[in-house]
Design a protein around this motif. Sequence first.
Motif, mmCIF file in Angstrom:
data_model
loop_
_atom_site.group_PDB
_atom_site.id
_atom_site.type_symbol
_atom_site.label_atom_id
_atom_site.label_comp_id
_atom_site.label_asym_id
_atom_site.label_seq_id
_atom_site.Cartn_x
_atom_site.Cartn_y
_atom_site.Cartn_z
ATOM 1 N N LEU A 1 0.835 -1.196 0.000
ATOM 2 C CA LEU A 1 0.000 0.000 0.000
ATOM 3 C C LEU A 1 0.869 1.245 0.000
ATOM 4 N N GLU A 2 1.926 1.233 0.782
ATOM 5 C CA GLU A 2 2.846 2.372 0.843
ATOM 6 C C GLU A 2 3.450 2.650 -0.534
ATOM 7 N N GLY A 3 3.899 1.594 -1.208
ATOM 8 C CA GLY A 3 4.484 1.767 -2.533
ATOM 9 C C GLY A 3 3.481 2.290 -3.543
ATOM 10 N N ASN A 4 2.257 1.770 -3.506
ATOM 11 C CA ASN A 4 1.218 2.249 -4.415
ATOM 12 C C ASN A 4 0.906 3.716 -4.176
ATOM 13 N N LEU A 5 0.801 4.115 -2.910
ATOM 14 C CA LEU A 5 0.480 5.514 -2.599
ATOM 15 C C LEU A 5 1.614 6.447 -3.018
ATOM 16 N N MET A 6 2.856 5.976 -2.906
ATOM 17 C CA MET A 6 3.980 6.802 -3.363
ATOM 18 C C MET A 6 3.914 7.028 -4.876
ATOM 19 N N CYS A 7 3.608 5.969 -5.618
ATOM 20 C CA CYS A 7 3.490 6.100 -7.071
ATOM 21 C C CYS A 7 2.304 6.981 -7.445
ATOM 22 N N LEU A 8 1.212 6.853 -6.682
ATOM 23 C CA LEU A 8 0.052 7.717 -6.909
ATOM 24 C C LEU A 8 0.417 9.171 -6.624
ATOM 25 N N GLY A 9 1.196 9.402 -5.574
ATOM 26 C CA GLY A 9 1.654 10.752 -5.262
ATOM 27 C C GLY A 9 2.522 11.334 -6.362
ATOM 28 N N ALA A 10 3.312 10.482 -7.013
ATOM 29 C CA ALA A 10 4.134 10.949 -8.129
ATOM 30 C C ALA A 10 3.257 11.404 -9.290
ATOM 31 N N GLY A 11 2.189 10.647 -9.578
ATOM 32 C CA GLY A 11 1.263 11.060 -10.624
ATOM 33 C C GLY A 11 0.600 12.382 -10.292
ATOM 34 N N CYS A 12 0.253 12.584 -9.016
ATOM 35 C CA CYS A 12 -0.328 13.850 -8.574
ATOM 36 C C CYS A 12 0.669 14.990 -8.755
ATOM 37 N N SER A 13 1.933 14.734 -8.458
ATOM 38 C CA SER A 13 2.962 15.758 -8.611
ATOM 39 C C SER A 13 3.082 16.198 -10.071
ATOM 40 N N TYR A 14 3.089 15.236 -10.994
ATOM 41 C CA TYR A 14 3.081 15.583 -12.419
ATOM 42 C C TYR A 14 1.837 16.398 -12.761
ATOM 43 N N GLY A 15 0.702 16.012 -12.156
ATOM 44 C CA GLY A 15 -0.552 16.706 -12.439
ATOM 45 C C GLY A 15 -0.528 18.155 -12.001
ATOM 46 N N ILE A 16 0.297 18.497 -11.021
ATOM 47 C CA ILE A 16 0.485 19.895 -10.623
ATOM 48 C C ILE A 16 1.481 20.581 -11.557
ATOM 49 N N GLY A 17 2.561 19.888 -11.859
ATOM 50 C CA GLY A 17 3.645 20.491 -12.630
ATOM 51 C C GLY A 17 3.289 20.843 -14.058
ATOM 52 N N ILE A 18 2.480 20.015 -14.724
ATOM 53 C CA ILE A 18 2.156 20.272 -16.130
ATOM 54 C C ILE A 18 1.322 21.544 -16.296
ATOM 55 N N PRO A 19 0.215 21.723 -15.537
ATOM 56 C CA PRO A 19 -0.515 22.991 -15.662
ATOM 57 C C PRO A 19 0.318 24.204 -15.233
ATOM 58 N N TYR A 20 1.165 24.024 -14.233
ATOM 59 C CA TYR A 20 2.030 25.128 -13.801
ATOM 60 C C TYR A 20 2.963 25.533 -14.948
ATOM 61 N N THR A 21 3.501 24.536 -15.634
ATOM 62 C CA THR A 21 4.357 24.813 -16.786
ATOM 63 C C THR A 21 3.598 25.601 -17.843
ATOM 64 N N ARG A 22 2.364 25.167 -18.124
ATOM 65 C CA ARG A 22 1.530 25.850 -19.120
ATOM 66 C C ARG A 22 1.262 27.291 -18.724
ATOM 67 N N ARG A 23 0.988 27.503 -17.461
ATOM 68 C CA ARG A 23 0.602 28.847 -16.984
ATOM 69 C C ARG A 23 1.773 29.812 -16.969
ATOM 70 N N PHE A 24 2.944 29.368 -16.527
ATOM 71 C CA PHE A 24 4.021 30.310 -16.255
ATOM 72 C C PHE A 24 5.224 30.223 -17.193
ATOM 73 N N LEU A 25 5.344 29.156 -17.981
ATOM 74 C CA LEU A 25 6.531 29.019 -18.821
ATOM 75 C C LEU A 25 6.230 28.906 -20.312
ATOM 76 N N SER A 26 5.100 28.284 -20.674
ATOM 77 C CA SER A 26 4.862 27.982 -22.087
ATOM 78 C C SER A 26 4.658 29.225 -22.950
ATOM 79 N N GLY A 27 4.243 30.322 -22.348
ATOM 80 C CA GLY A 27 4.026 31.537 -23.123
ATOM 81 C C GLY A 27 5.295 32.301 -23.438
ATOM 82 N N ARG A 28 6.407 31.862 -22.923
ATOM 83 C CA ARG A 28 7.667 32.555 -23.168
ATOM 84 C C ARG A 28 8.243 32.197 -24.539
ATOM 85 N N SER A 29 9.145 33.040 -24.998
ATOM 86 C CA SER A 29 9.754 32.812 -26.308
ATOM 87 C C SER A 29 10.944 31.857 -26.246
#
Length: 293
Positions: A126-154
Amino acid sequence: IKVGDESLAPLQIAFGRILCGALVLLGLCALRGVRLPSWRVTGHLAVVAFFMNALPFSLFAYGETHVSAVLAGIWNATTALFALPFAVLLVPGERAGAERVAGLLIGFVGVLVVLGVWTGATGSSLEGNLMCLGAGCSYGIGIPYTRRFLSGRSDPALALAAGQLLWASLEMACLTPFATPSPAHLPARVVASVVVLGVLGTGIAFVLNHSIVRAAGAPAAAMVTYVIPVFSTIAGVVFLHEALTWYEPAGGLVIFLGAAISQGRVPIARRAGGRAAVLASKRAAALGRGVRT
């Protein structure tokens, strides 16, 4: 990652792959004369480095000390589920409609199926599964953040990815040497796994990630994680001889379905929405004729 866990601590795997990816991209920037992003986006690069590299790489490496590579690949696909609510919060123009909410609920039912909650999963698994699930959540935060603050740059995607991995290397360097002992023995297959993971699965992968987020948006970029479980399952079963229970791929399919529905990528959902719009239009037209009469 699974091979690296044979001789390296999880933090060392994360640090090793990030450092290899950073060195390759910095070398490419030097060869092509590409300048790193300006200091004005330093804070944003550091945040993206944490949520897209340092945290999820460490969580996946820790998680795979308890669960199979097959399961880790399936959990990677939850990125698309987590990316949607965070995109609504971070990206202007993103909205949470009924279809998206329904898709998210279906997807998290899939999470429960993958966990096999009826088996009473506890302990290290269970611990290992939750860690992997947490990693997916971390990506889920990082991708929209990238879109909002970095993708509009040249800045080119290569420069953004190189700056991101440089910051991730610095973040990991502040922790890894002090939290993990030096490995006693490093087989060639472990070194090769980390190097390939760093060059291809980190360096080149994040150049592509920045390009996709910029061109297609955060939800579409998160959808590419659907490919990972296919390859992780094949590699885990064929090369690592890992066992596979029926509910793991079944839950993965439910996760895929939920994320696809939430992003309007299921033809049935689109046709149903289209028919509803047509019926509403006909009712409005009929009402209009009645009023005129």
